[in-house]
Design a protein around this motif. Sequence first.
Motif, mmCIF file in Angstrom:
data_model
loop_
_atom_site.group_PDB
_atom_site.id
_atom_site.type_symbol
_atom_site.label_atom_id
_atom_site.label_comp_id
_atom_site.label_asym_id
_atom_site.label_seq_id
_atom_site.Cartn_x
_atom_site.Cartn_y
_atom_site.Cartn_z
ATOM 1 N N VAL A 116 0.818 -1.217 0.000
ATOM 2 C CA VAL A 116 0.000 0.000 0.000
ATOM 3 C C VAL A 116 0.847 1.260 0.000
ATOM 4 C CG1 VAL A 116 -1.926 -1.139 1.151
ATOM 5 C CG2 VAL A 116 -0.158 -0.030 2.531
ATOM 6 N N GLY A 117 2.161 1.114 0.010
ATOM 7 C CA GLY A 117 3.044 2.275 -0.007
ATOM 8 C C GLY A 117 3.658 2.547 1.357
ATOM 9 N N LEU A 118 4.806 3.207 1.340
ATOM 10 C CA LEU A 118 5.502 3.538 2.582
ATOM 11 C C LEU A 118 4.626 4.404 3.482
ATOM 12 C CD1 LEU A 118 9.102 4.302 1.250
ATOM 13 C CD2 LEU A 118 8.375 2.317 2.577
ATOM 14 N N LYS A 119 4.651 4.108 4.762
ATOM 15 C CA LYS A 119 3.856 4.817 5.773
ATOM 16 C C LYS A 119 2.360 4.699 5.505
ATOM 17 C CE LYS A 119 7.667 6.410 7.615
ATOM 18 N NZ LYS A 119 8.155 5.942 8.936
ATOM 19 N N GLY A 120 1.962 3.693 4.742
ATOM 20 C CA GLY A 120 0.551 3.563 4.396
ATOM 21 C C GLY A 120 -0.249 2.679 5.329
ATOM 22 N N PHE A 121 0.421 1.962 6.225
ATOM 23 C CA PHE A 121 -0.315 1.051 7.106
ATOM 24 C C PHE A 121 -1.356 1.767 7.964
ATOM 25 C CE2 PHE A 121 -0.932 -1.152 11.124
ATOM 26 C CZ PHE A 121 -1.280 -2.429 10.706
ATOM 27 N N PRO A 122 -1.018 2.894 8.634
ATOM 28 C CA PRO A 122 -2.044 3.541 9.478
ATOM 29 C C PRO A 122 -3.279 3.981 8.696
ATOM 30 C CG PRO A 122 0.143 4.391 9.985
ATOM 31 C CD PRO A 122 0.269 3.592 8.732
ATOM 32 N N HIS A 123 -3.090 4.400 7.452
ATOM 33 C CA HIS A 123 -4.219 4.905 6.669
ATOM 34 C C HIS A 123 -5.137 3.777 6.196
ATOM 35 C CE1 HIS A 123 -2.199 8.779 6.692
ATOM 36 N NE2 HIS A 123 -1.113 8.213 6.197
ATOM 37 N N HIS A 124 -4.590 2.584 6.007
ATOM 38 C CA HIS A 124 -5.388 1.457 5.521
ATOM 39 C C HIS A 124 -5.754 0.481 6.637
ATOM 40 C CE1 HIS A 124 -3.385 2.976 1.895
ATOM 41 N NE2 HIS A 124 -4.371 2.443 1.212
ATOM 42 N N ARG A 125 -5.288 0.751 7.852
ATOM 43 C CA ARG A 125 -5.482 -0.199 8.956
ATOM 44 C C ARG A 125 -6.953 -0.458 9.247
ATOM 45 N NH1 ARG A 125 -3.893 2.843 13.680
ATOM 46 N NH2 ARG A 125 -6.003 3.640 13.351
ATOM 47 N N MET A 157 7.950 -6.519 11.932
ATOM 48 C CA MET A 157 8.686 -5.853 10.865
ATOM 49 C C MET A 157 8.437 -6.501 9.512
ATOM 50 S SD MET A 157 12.789 -5.210 10.596
ATOM 51 C CE MET A 157 13.107 -6.971 10.610
ATOM 52 N N TYR A 158 8.356 -7.828 9.495
ATOM 53 C CA TYR A 158 8.175 -8.527 8.226
ATOM 54 C C TYR A 158 6.796 -8.245 7.635
ATOM 55 C CZ TYR A 158 12.061 -10.917 10.429
ATOM 56 O OH TYR A 158 13.235 -11.185 11.074
ATOM 57 N N LEU A 159 5.766 -8.260 8.488
ATOM 58 C CA LEU A 159 4.427 -7.945 8.001
ATOM 59 C C LEU A 159 4.307 -6.477 7.611
ATOM 60 C CD1 LEU A 159 2.134 -9.982 10.427
ATOM 61 C CD2 LEU A 159 2.597 -10.426 8.011
ATOM 62 N N LEU A 160 5.032 -5.609 8.316
ATOM 63 C CA LEU A 160 5.007 -4.191 7.953
ATOM 64 C C LEU A 160 5.608 -3.979 6.566
ATOM 65 C CD1 LEU A 160 4.454 -1.248 8.757
ATOM 66 C CD2 LEU A 160 6.748 -1.188 9.772
ATOM 67 N N ILE A 161 6.749 -4.618 6.311
ATOM 68 C CA ILE A 161 7.368 -4.508 4.986
ATOM 69 C C ILE A 161 6.455 -5.109 3.927
ATOM 70 C CG2 ILE A 161 9.305 -5.270 3.565
ATOM 71 C CD1 ILE A 161 11.053 -5.179 6.038
ATOM 72 N N LEU A 162 5.871 -6.254 4.234
ATOM 73 C CA LEU A 162 5.021 -6.929 3.257
ATOM 74 C C LEU A 162 3.773 -6.110 2.942
ATOM 75 C CD1 LEU A 162 5.204 -9.629 1.747
ATOM 76 C CD2 LEU A 162 3.731 -10.625 3.497
ATOM 77 N N SER A 163 3.180 -5.489 3.963
ATOM 78 C CA SER A 163 1.946 -4.730 3.733
ATOM 79 C C SER A 163 2.213 -3.405 3.033
ATOM 80 C CB SER A 163 1.232 -4.471 5.065
ATOM 81 O OG SER A 163 2.039 -3.679 5.926
ATOM 82 N N GLU A 164 3.340 -2.758 3.328
ATOM 83 C CA GLU A 164 3.610 -1.443 2.751
ATOM 84 C C GLU A 164 4.441 -1.500 1.471
ATOM 85 O OE1 GLU A 164 3.448 1.416 6.717
ATOM 86 O OE2 GLU A 164 5.374 1.027 5.740
ATOM 87 N N GLN A 165 5.281 -2.526 1.318
ATOM 88 C CA GLN A 165 6.163 -2.592 0.151
ATOM 89 C C GLN A 165 5.996 -3.870 -0.657
ATOM 90 O OE1 GLN A 165 10.258 -1.367 1.240
ATOM 91 N NE2 GLN A 165 9.410 -0.833 3.237
ATOM 92 N N GLY A 166 5.169 -4.779 -0.190
ATOM 93 C CA GLY A 166 4.865 -5.979 -0.945
ATOM 94 C C GLY A 166 6.051 -6.919 -1.085
ATOM 95 N N LEU A 167 5.923 -7.818 -2.060
ATOM 96 C CA LEU A 167 6.981 -8.796 -2.291
ATOM 97 C C LEU A 167 8.270 -8.136 -2.765
ATOM 98 C CD1 LEU A 167 4.988 -11.694 -4.002
ATOM 99 C CD2 LEU A 167 5.960 -11.663 -1.698
ATOM 100 N N VAL A 168 8.149 -7.000 -3.444
ATOM 101 C CA VAL A 168 9.356 -6.297 -3.900
ATOM 102 C C VAL A 168 10.184 -5.843 -2.708
ATOM 103 C CG1 VAL A 168 10.208 -4.275 -5.136
ATOM 104 C CG2 VAL A 168 8.277 -5.568 -6.054
ATOM 105 N N GLY A 169 9.540 -5.195 -1.752
ATOM 106 C CA GLY A 169 10.265 -4.725 -0.574
ATOM 107 C C GLY A 169 10.803 -5.852 0.268
ATOM 108 N N LEU A 170 9.996 -6.907 0.450
ATOM 109 C CA LEU A 170 10.453 -8.029 1.261
ATOM 110 C C LEU A 170 11.630 -8.742 0.601
ATOM 111 C CD1 LEU A 170 9.858 -9.586 3.865
ATOM 112 C CD2 LEU A 170 8.413 -11.116 2.526
ATOM 113 N N THR A 171 11.595 -8.855 -0.725
ATOM 114 C CA THR A 171 12.707 -9.491 -1.439
ATOM 115 C C THR A 171 13.985 -8.672 -1.303
ATOM 116 O OG1 THR A 171 11.172 -10.464 -3.036
ATOM 117 C CG2 THR A 171 13.491 -10.328 -3.677
ATOM 118 N N LEU A 172 13.869 -7.350 -1.421
ATOM 119 C CA LEU A 172 15.047 -6.496 -1.266
ATOM 120 C C LEU A 172 15.605 -6.576 0.154
ATOM 121 C CD1 LEU A 172 13.912 -3.319 -3.253
ATOM 122 C CD2 LEU A 172 15.607 -5.029 -3.945
ATOM 123 N N ALA A 173 14.714 -6.571 1.144
ATOM 124 C CA ALA A 173 15.177 -6.654 2.529
ATOM 125 C C ALA A 173 15.852 -7.996 2.799
ATOM 126 C CB ALA A 173 14.005 -6.446 3.486
ATOM 127 N N ALA A 174 15.200 -9.080 2.382
ATOM 128 C CA ALA A 174 15.784 -10.406 2.595
ATOM 129 C C ALA A 174 17.085 -10.567 1.819
ATOM 130 C CB ALA A 174 14.785 -11.485 2.189
#
Length: 210
Positions: A116-125, A157-174
């Motif tokens: 949903v985008g960076l810092k987007g979790f609170p808005h979509h929660r 942290m993992y769910l936060l990355i997954l929800s805000e940055q998706g598989l792209v962000g999680l793949t980069l982090a991992a």
Amino acid sequence: PPSAPRRTRPVALGAAAALVVPLTLSFSRGAWIATACAGGMVLLLAGLRLAARTLTVLLAAGVVLVGGAGVGTEMIGERLASITQVAGSPDQSVTDRYAMWAAAGGMWREHPATGVGLKGFPHHRDGHASLALSSGSDTAGAGVAFHREPLLSPHNMYLLILSEQGLVGLTLAAGSWSALLVCGLVRLSRLRASARTRPAGHGRRPAGRS
């Protein structure tokens, strides 16, 4: 290690003892569990005898501080007991965490690639959370008046990355973590290989010289 300076061990023990107080007063169940697991693993790697002696000393100290002196007996006991109640009768903080985990999973399922985008979790929660989620976390302490802290992340942290940055962000982090791990293992293997090929007397000062 045997080559470490003699003052390293007492300094390390003193630092560890000093950190026990803030760790306990943090009342963070996750920090307690992680510290216990990490410490137990280090002790087991150091040897069973050392692990047994250390655990005995820690248990004795805990009995004296909590049972004998009554240091935070009630509050710490309630917090420890709540660890085993996360499934049967969870408190509101655990219920909120489950609800936010489910909300993060829902966000990712809707936007699996980029989230949903960076810092987007609170808005979509609220649009993905269940009705069990409270409006905020009750916070109070020494010198701090009671107030409600907004729930801005799923506390994972993992769910936060997954929800805000998706598989792209999680793949980069991992991938970055994996790269650091590989670099560390390569350096460790090189150091061990260098130690095996080094002559026995290499690096030692000859006797009789100052």
